[in-house]
Each structure stands twice: as structure tokens, then as C-alpha cells.
Design an enzyme around this catalytic site. Structure first.
Site, PDB file in Angstrom:
ATOM      1  N   SER A 109    -110.765  19.875   4.881  1.00  0.00           N
ATOM      2  CA  SER A 109    -109.717  19.984   5.893  1.00  0.00           C
ATOM      3  C   SER A 109    -108.527  19.146   5.454  1.00  0.00           C
ATOM      4  O   SER A 109    -108.702  18.054   4.901  1.00  0.00           O
ATOM      5  CB  SER A 109    -110.231  19.477   7.241  1.00  0.00           C
ATOM      6  OG  SER A 109    -109.182  19.352   8.179  1.00  0.00           O
ATOM      7  N   LYS A 110    -107.323  19.662   5.683  1.00  0.00           N
ATOM      8  CA  LYS A 110    -106.135  18.838   5.429  1.00  0.00           C
ATOM      9  C   LYS A 110    -105.907  18.005   6.689  1.00  0.00           C
ATOM     10  O   LYS A 110    -104.967  18.222   7.459  1.00  0.00           O
ATOM     11  CB  LYS A 110    -104.918  19.711   5.087  1.00  0.00           C
ATOM     12  CG  LYS A 110    -103.767  18.925   4.455  1.00  0.00           C
ATOM     13  CD  LYS A 110    -102.708  19.872   3.908  1.00  0.00           C
ATOM     14  CE  LYS A 110    -101.491  19.122   3.366  1.00  0.00           C
ATOM     15  NZ  LYS A 110    -101.821  18.308   2.176  1.00  0.00           N
ATOM     16  N   ALA A 111    -106.816  17.081   6.874  1.00  0.00           N
ATOM     17  CA  ALA A 111    -106.867  16.252   8.075  1.00  0.00           C
ATOM     18  C   ALA A 111    -106.065  14.977   7.866  1.00  0.00           C
ATOM     19  O   ALA A 111    -106.152  14.332   6.805  1.00  0.00           O
ATOM     20  CB  ALA A 111    -108.312  15.907   8.414  1.00  0.00           C
ATOM     21  N   TYR A 114    -105.852  10.826   4.855  1.00  0.00           N
ATOM     22  CA  TYR A 114    -104.740  10.300   4.060  1.00  0.00           C
ATOM     23  C   TYR A 114    -104.503   8.806   4.278  1.00  0.00           C
ATOM     24  O   TYR A 114    -103.607   8.229   3.653  1.00  0.00           O
ATOM     25  CB  TYR A 114    -103.469  11.102   4.351  1.00  0.00           C
ATOM     26  CG  TYR A 114    -103.504  12.464   3.710  1.00  0.00           C
ATOM     27  CD1 TYR A 114    -102.868  12.709   2.493  1.00  0.00           C
ATOM     28  CD2 TYR A 114    -104.216  13.509   4.284  1.00  0.00           C
ATOM     29  CE1 TYR A 114    -102.930  13.954   1.883  1.00  0.00           C
ATOM     30  CE2 TYR A 114    -104.288  14.758   3.692  1.00  0.00           C
ATOM     31  CZ  TYR A 114    -103.641  14.978   2.488  1.00  0.00           C
ATOM     32  OH  TYR A 114    -103.717  16.205   1.890  1.00  0.00           O
TER      33      TYR A 114
END
Length: 295
Positions: free
Chosen positions: A158-160, A164
Site C-alpha cells: 500500500s502507498k500508505a 514513509y
């Protein structure tokens, strides 16, 4: 990029189906996405007025949300249309587009099944992720302290937003030492990616890149792999250990923000931007721009 803080700019932002003045696109401080990281996003670029692989990004945005156990209340087609509207209203031709979705403020605790899911989309001018003079001679990378997590412990596909956090820490640490970015290892100590870009190496005319099983398999990464194969370059996706870095000739990174950027240094290891890197830089720009002009 404008020196103004992002909350003080002019323009319009698409928020939950409506264009609102930039300064009014706000969320409450007790939003679940802020406290618990229940937020997903995309980074996209428009070239010549057309968003590159817009639908792929919208599809990934929805998949990212599903991995975090929520559903964005807009279809892929509706998200695509909203991005086009924002780009048109901003009057931008070459631009960066940022969709972001998050859980709202109805429940404040780990459990938040009843929270409203919000979606916002903004666009702005962002020419290059790195300084032009650094980019052409190859950027310098430090080695990051933190590692990409075991896929059994984090939603790595997931680009959660929460994933980051360690990227920000690592990039800050690298920049304080004069580097442009940092190379992260995976949970088993193998080469993984940079803080916001995938990494590639070359040796004996072949391209080597880590298997994307504990970090995001970037849309730009896949595009560049396709371009390399079209050129007849051998692309090997495999486990790469840090002690191999000294055996590679070229290194470059890929991402929506970074595009294709040469690397000249990773810690004590040196690389010389060469034919493969420069060819793929040119091929990538040719891939994104003619499509925009023909549309």
C-alpha cells in the site's frame, strides 16, 4: 517550486467532490488519518497537460486504501476526472498531482469503522525532485539507518502515509550529511530502495534491481523495466546484497518525482552515469511526452 508554505498558496483543491479555495482545504486536528496513519496517497506527473498513467495511479490509490481496510467512495473514473479538473483549473501543463485519502474524525481511537473517508486532490508546479546540476552528474546517496519492514509486519504493498515515516527520518539524516537521499536495506539486510524511489544497477550490460516484495513496486519502476526490455537490455530482478555495490558500474533511481535520476555515489561506492542510464533517461522522457502531445 514556490517558496510559499503549502497551506498559503493560491488556487483550488478538489475536496470530497467539490473544488474549494486552496486555503480552505482543511481537516480537523482529531482526524484519524493524522493520529493513526490511516491515509494513502499518490504522486503523479502531468506532461504537456496529460497525467502520465493516471488510471494506473487511481487504481493503486483505491487498492492502497483497501489494504488499510477502507474504501474510497469514488470510482477510478471519477478520480481520473477529478484530477483532470484540478489540472485544468490550475492552468498547469507540466505539473505534480497529489491525491490523498484518509479516515476522518467521527471516531478517535484505534478502531474507526464509522469514520468518513475523505479524498483530496491538489496540483502544483514541481520541476525536479533533485537540483538539476546534481541530477545530471549523479546524486549522492547515504546508507539509511532504518530498514524496510518485513512484509508480515506492515502493509508494504500500500502507498500508505505511515510507511514513509522512516523515509523522512532517513532522508533528513542524509541531507544533514550533504547527501541527496539515502539507500534503504530490507528487513533482512538486502538492498531495497531509496526513501521515495526504486533503485537499479548495471553490470556487464545487464540491469539488476531488487525484488519488490517488501516495498512498493513503483509505476515508474515498471515503466522503466519495460523500456529497458524494449531496448534489448537484460533486466534481472533479484536479491542484491550491500557487499555487491562495489561490483556495479552504473546506478540510477526511478520514481514519479525522481523520474530517472543517475547516482554517482552510495556511501563509499562510486558509480559513473553511462550509456544505459542516459539511454533510459531519454527513453523515459520520450515515453511520457509524446503521449501527452498526441492526446
Amino acid at each position: 517550486m514556490s517558496p510559499l508554505p503549502f497551506d498559503q498558496r493560491d488556487g483550488l483543491i478538489w475536496l470530497d467532490g467539490t473544488l474549494v479555495p486552496w486555503a480552505e482545504a482543511k481537516l480537523h486536528v482529531l482526524s484519524h488519518g493524522l493520529h493513526y496513519g490511516s491515509s494513502v496517497f499518490e504522486g503523479e506527473r502531468a506532461y504537456g497537460g496529460v497525467i502520465f498513467k493516471s488510471t494506473e495511479h487511481s487504481q493503486r490509490l483505491r487498492r492502497s486504501a483497501e489494504v488499510l481496510d477502507f474504501e474510497i467512495p469514488y470510482t477510478v473514473a471519477e478520480i481520473d476526472a477529478a484530477k483532470e479538473l484540478v489540472l485544468a483549473k490550475a492552468g498547469l501543463v507540466d505539473a505534480y498531482i497529489r491525491p490523498v485519502a484518509w479516515r476522518g474524525s467521527e471516531m478517535m481511537g484505534v478502531s474507526a469503522q464509522a469514520n468518513t473517508i475523505h479524498l483530496a486532490i491538489a496540483a502544483w508546479d514541481w520541476p525536479s525532485y533533485f537540483k538539476p546540476e546534481e541530477r545530471m552528474k549523479g546524486i549522492r546517496l547515504d546508507m539509511a539507518q532504518y530498514r524496510r519492514p518485513d512484509p508480515a509486519t506492515a502493509p508494504c504493498h500500500s502507498k500508505a502515509a505511515g510507511l514513509y515515516m522512516i523515509c523522512t527520518i532517513s532522508k533528513h539524516a542524509a541531507e544533514r550529511k550533504g547527501y541527496a537521499d539515502a539507500l534503504m536495506l530490507d528487513w533482512q539486510g538486502r538492498v531495497a530502495e531509496c526513501t521515495g524511489a526504486n533503485v537499479f544497477f548495471t553490470r556487464d550490460g545487464a540491469i539488476h534491481t531488487p525484488i519488490a516484495d517488501c516495498f512498493l513496486d513503483g509505476i515508474t519502476r515498471r515503466t522503466v523495466i519495460d523500456l529497458a526490455k524494449r531496448r534489448g537490455f537484460e533486466v534481472v530482478e533479484r536479491r542484491i546484497m550491500p557487499d555487491e555495490l562495489s561490483t556495479f558500474n552504473e546506478c540510477f533511481i526511478t520514481g514519479t518525482a525522481a523520474e530517472v535520476t543517475p547516482v554517482s555515489e552510495i556511501g563509499p561506492h562510486r558509480f559513473t552515469p553511462g550509456n544505459i542510464t542516459m539511454t533510459l533517461m531519454e527513453d523515459y522522457m520520450s515515453e511520457v511526452r509524446p503521449r501527452a502531445q498526441a492526446a
